[in-house]
Design an enzyme around this catalytic site. Structure first.
Site, PDB file in Angstrom:
ATOM      1  N   HIS A 268      20.280  -9.341 -45.358  1.00 18.25           N
ATOM      2  CA  HIS A 268      19.012  -8.781 -45.653  1.00 18.25           C
ATOM      3  C   HIS A 268      19.029  -7.733 -46.291  1.00 18.25           C
ATOM      4  CE1 HIS A 268      14.572  -9.338 -45.261  1.00 18.25           C
ATOM      5  NE2 HIS A 268      14.649  -9.156 -43.972  1.00 18.25           N
ATOM      6  N   HIS A 307      20.027 -16.557 -52.320  1.00 17.32           N
ATOM      7  CA  HIS A 307      18.732 -16.277 -51.640  1.00 17.32           C
ATOM      8  C   HIS A 307      18.145 -17.643 -51.048  1.00 17.32           C
ATOM      9  CE1 HIS A 307      14.473 -14.899 -50.818  1.00 17.32           C
ATOM     10  NE2 HIS A 307      14.940 -13.826 -50.821  1.00 17.32           N
ATOM     11  N   ASP A 363      18.760  -6.985 -54.262  1.00 17.05           N
ATOM     12  CA  ASP A 363      19.440  -5.932 -53.749  1.00 17.05           C
ATOM     13  C   ASP A 363      21.014  -5.704 -54.928  1.00 17.05           C
ATOM     14  OD1 ASP A 363      18.335  -5.350 -51.486  1.00 17.05           O
ATOM     15  OD2 ASP A 363      18.955  -7.235 -50.684  1.00 17.05           O
TER      16      ASP A 363
HETATM   17  N1  CMC Z   1      28.479 -15.482 -52.303  1.00 16.22           N
HETATM   18  C1  CMC Z   1      29.161 -16.580 -52.131  1.00 16.22           C
HETATM   19  N2  CMC Z   1      28.653 -17.864 -51.710  1.00 16.22           N
HETATM   20  C2  CMC Z   1      27.514 -18.066 -51.418  1.00 16.22           C
HETATM   21  C3  CMC Z   1      26.470 -16.642 -51.211  1.00 16.22           C
HETATM   22  C4  CMC Z   1      27.079 -15.477 -51.962  1.00 16.22           C
HETATM   23  N3  CMC Z   1      26.258 -14.369 -51.941  1.00 16.22           N
HETATM   24  N4  CMC Z   1      25.194 -16.948 -50.912  1.00 16.22           N
HETATM   25  C5  CMC Z   1      25.391 -18.322 -50.288  1.00 16.22           C
HETATM   26  N5  CMC Z   1      26.617 -18.660 -50.803  1.00 16.22           N
HETATM   27  C6  CMC Z   1      27.166 -20.204 -50.841  1.00 16.22           C
HETATM   28  C7  CMC Z   1      27.423 -20.465 -49.220  1.00 16.22           C
HETATM   29  O1  CMC Z   1      28.765 -20.166 -48.874  1.00 16.22           O
HETATM   30  C8  CMC Z   1      27.261 -21.973 -49.363  1.00 16.22           C
HETATM   31  O2  CMC Z   1      27.998 -22.661 -49.925  1.00 16.22           O
HETATM   32  P1  CMC Z   1      28.629 -24.058 -49.161  1.00 16.22           P
HETATM   33  O3  CMC Z   1      27.469 -25.004 -49.554  1.00 16.22           O
HETATM   34  O4  CMC Z   1      29.857 -24.334 -50.039  1.00 16.22           O
HETATM   35  O5  CMC Z   1      29.002 -24.072 -47.805  1.00 16.22           O
HETATM   36  C9  CMC Z   1      26.017 -22.107 -50.161  1.00 16.22           C
HETATM   37  O6  CMC Z   1      26.271 -21.071 -51.144  1.00 16.22           O
HETATM   38  C10 CMC Z   1      24.579 -21.996 -49.415  1.00 16.22           C
HETATM   39  O7  CMC Z   1      24.592 -20.785 -48.802  1.00 16.22           O
HETATM   40  P2  CMC Z   1      23.718 -20.755 -47.339  1.00 16.22           P
HETATM   41  O8  CMC Z   1      24.383 -19.561 -46.514  1.00 16.22           O
HETATM   42  O9  CMC Z   1      23.310 -21.974 -46.794  1.00 16.22           O
HETATM   43  O10 CMC Z   1      22.414 -20.092 -48.037  1.00 16.22           O
HETATM   44  P3  CMC Z   1      21.224 -19.332 -47.090  1.00 16.22           P
HETATM   45  O11 CMC Z   1      19.903 -19.718 -47.908  1.00 16.22           O
HETATM   46  O12 CMC Z   1      21.372 -19.662 -45.638  1.00 16.22           O
HETATM   47  O13 CMC Z   1      21.704 -17.810 -47.464  1.00 16.22           O
HETATM   48  C11 CMC Z   1      21.740 -15.850 -48.075  1.00 16.22           C
HETATM   49  C12 CMC Z   1      20.880 -16.981 -48.092  1.00 16.22           C
HETATM   50  C13 CMC Z   1      20.732 -14.643 -48.808  1.00 16.22           C
HETATM   51  C14 CMC Z   1      21.815 -15.170 -46.521  1.00 16.22           C
HETATM   52  C15 CMC Z   1      23.068 -15.813 -48.885  1.00 16.22           C
HETATM   53  O14 CMC Z   1      22.898 -16.322 -50.234  1.00 16.22           O
HETATM   54  C16 CMC Z   1      23.837 -14.587 -48.770  1.00 16.22           C
HETATM   55  O15 CMC Z   1      24.582 -14.288 -47.498  1.00 16.22           O
HETATM   56  N6  CMC Z   1      23.729 -13.797 -49.908  1.00 16.22           N
HETATM   57  C17 CMC Z   1      24.644 -12.511 -49.577  1.00 16.22           C
HETATM   58  C18 CMC Z   1      23.787 -11.306 -49.053  1.00 16.22           C
HETATM   59  C19 CMC Z   1      22.487 -10.840 -49.717  1.00 16.22           C
HETATM   60  O16 CMC Z   1      22.708 -10.676 -50.950  1.00 16.22           O
HETATM   61  N7  CMC Z   1      21.404 -10.766 -49.136  1.00 16.22           N
HETATM   62  C20 CMC Z   1      20.153 -10.295 -49.729  1.00 16.22           C
HETATM   63  C21 CMC Z   1      19.262 -11.381 -49.694  1.00 16.22           C
HETATM   64  S1  CMC Z   1      17.780 -10.871 -50.774  1.00 16.22           S
HETATM   65  C22 CMC Z   1      16.914  -9.621 -50.136  1.00 16.22           C
HETATM   66  C23 CMC Z   1      16.672  -9.590 -48.697  1.00 16.22           C
HETATM   67  O17 CMC Z   1      16.471 -10.871 -47.996  1.00 16.22           O
HETATM   68  O18 CMC Z   1      16.758  -8.871 -48.175  1.00 16.22           O
END
Ligand code: CMC
Length: 428
Positions: A268, A307, A363
């Site tokens: 987050h 996201h 971010d």
């Molecule tokens: N790097 C590599 N792969 C990723 C990433 C990433 N940053 N984010 C998602 N994926 C992949 C994930 O491995 C999955 O792949 P597969 O379908 O093969 O298993 C697919 O994309 C879908 O990911 P998810 O985890 O189901 O998506 P989510 O909606 O649950 O997660 C998230 C959203 C923001 C937690 C995630 O994208 C993440 O961990 N990003 C990195 C951390 C980040 O930058 N967070 C800030 C978010 S924006 C500001 C805020 O909220 O504060």
């Protein structure tokens, strides 16, 4: 019934049910009538991490994740960032309309006059270890504020609520600056009421021995834009924590501490800090392909990418890239920017990221700007928490005054052991 309904056939019983669809949604409680027999509890929906569940109606922030649209109270984020100060947008988010000149002046006065904290709050910072993370200090001290304002418990009283809202918006920058000054071993700066909200924050952070600190106007403007972009983002993890914890009718200081704790996590608001650590680790443009290969192999995630809602370029990231140029004109270019730009270019062309619709989020670039402004990496999530406070508070008021809301209490699917009798210790 109109055709805005859903017909459900329960194949277990052959019974047919018709449930209304309102605002593109069915009510989970309408499923409860679906039972196999009178003893059945009724059908529930299962949605870990709320991936397809609306927990509230809201009038504050609109996001279209496919189109990359973000609006506060209907106004596009681009227009607000272009023309407003943060404190003006804070008024909009809380009250639903942009202030006129008199309303804005009164609002600014109400906030700025509450920016001091009790001296005992200042002494709380002495209790932390020398290397305490500023976000941990912020979370603890904002929770501690509830002990200084016991009347804040009266969350159903609109006047009491408004006073705490003024206090929280006013004091979060003060606590943040105290955390920073404490971690640097610098003497404390008290607020300067002649300065704007963002200028005062920069003064509390960076004033050394100057009798009057005048922050660079370009940096003040950049901070206003950054704060506007972080002010609210509908039902994210931190806001959900604010609403959920606040639904127990606890005081808003405790609820804001919970929201800030949720924000602290690396998935987050802690992601901005993680991005800088990642860019440092990558070290040079030449190392990017290997780093991306490791991300794709599942070793770790590309921080600042992806996201839950945006499946397109995060509009905040687009605006932040513009702010970066304005800040670098004053501070000099942060060499990390070259690594970030190349990382973005490579990732956006790569099938792994394209397929999963992973774009830079808010971010990805914010940390690079904060670093150029002279902030240590550990302060980045704090820089997210300050402006997000108004979003948390607006959502909290919406929750407390929403007749449909009650204490947040999800159901579970129990899959553990069935009834069994205790075996005495000697027989186990
Ligand atoms: N790097 C590599 N792969 C990723 C990433 C990433 N940053 N984010 C998602 N994926 C992949 C994930 O491995 C999955 O792949 P597969 O379908 O093969 O298993 C697919 O994309 C879908 O990911 P998810 O985890 O189901 O998506 P989510 O909606 O649950 O997660 C998230 C959203 C923001 C937690 C995630 O994208 C993440 O961990 N990003 C990195 C951390 C980040 O930058 N967070 C800030 C978010 S924006 C500001 C805020 O909220 O504060």
């Amino acid at each position: 019934m109109s055709n805005e309904t859903l017909t459900i056939t329960d194949n277990r019983t052959g019974r047919v049910y018709e449930v209304p669809i309102t605002d593109g949604t069915v009510r989970a409680m309408d499923l409860r009538q679906i039972k196999v027999d009178q003893d059945d509890f009724g059908l529930m929906s299962y949605d870990p991490a709320f991936k397809n569940t609306a927990s509230t109606k809201s009038y504050i922030t609109y996001i279209d994740g496919d189109k990359g649209i973000l609006r506060y109270r209907g106004y596009p984020i681009e227009q607000l960032a272009e023309s407003c100060t943060y404190i003006e947008v804070a008024y909009l988010i809380l009250f639903g309309e942009l202030p006129n000149a008199a309303q804005l002046a009164a609002w600014e006065q109400a906030i700025i006059h509450r920016s001091l904290v009790h001296e005992n709050v200042r002494h709380l910072f002495d209790g932390f270890r020398y290397d305490a993370h500023p976000m941990g200090m912020l979370i603890s001290t904002v929770a501690a504020l509830s002990t200084f304002y016991p009347e804040a418990k009266n969350v159903t009283d609109p006047e009491v609520r408004m006073l705490q809202i003024h206090r929280l918006i006013a004091k979060m920058p003060t606590l943040a600056a105290l955390a920073y000054r404490n971690s640097m071993g610098f003497p404390v700066n008290y607020p300067d009421n002649d300065l704007s909200y963002t200028a005062n924050f920069l003064a509390m952070m960076f004033r050394m021995v100057e009798p009057k600190y005048q922050p660079n106007p370009a940096l003040v403007r950049a901070l206003d834009v950054l704060f506007i972009l972080h002010a609210d983002h509908e039902q994210n993890c931190g806001t959900n924590a604010m609403r959920s914890v606040g639904s127990s009718r606890v005081d808003p200081y405790s609820a804001v501490a919970a929201a800030a704790a949720a924000l602290y996590g690396p998935l987050h608001g802690g992601a901005n800090e993680a991005v800088l650590r990642m860019l440092n680790e990558i070290g040079s443009v030449a190392n990017i392909p290997d780093y991306v290969r490791r991300v794709k192999a599942g070793e770790f995630r590309l921080m600042g990418f992806g996201h839950r809602v945006y499946k397109n370029y995060d509009p905040r990231a687009r605006l932040i890239k513009q702010v970066a140029d304005e800040v670098f004109d004053v501070t000099g270019r942060n060499p990390m920017l070259d690594i970030a730009l190349e990382l973005e270019r490579i990732a956006l062309e790569d099938e792994y990221f394209v397929e999963r619709k992973l774009y830079p989020n808010v971010d990805f670039y914010s940390g690079i700007i904060y670093q150029a402004m002279g902030l240590p990496t550990a302060m980045f999530p704090v820089m997210f928490a300050i402006p997000r406070t108004v979003g948390w508070l607006a959502q909290w008021v919406e929750m407390v005054t929403d007749k449909e809301q009650a204490i947040a209490r999800p159901r579970q699917i129990y899959l553990g052991e069935d009834h069994r009798d205790l075996i005495p210790m000697e027989a186990r």
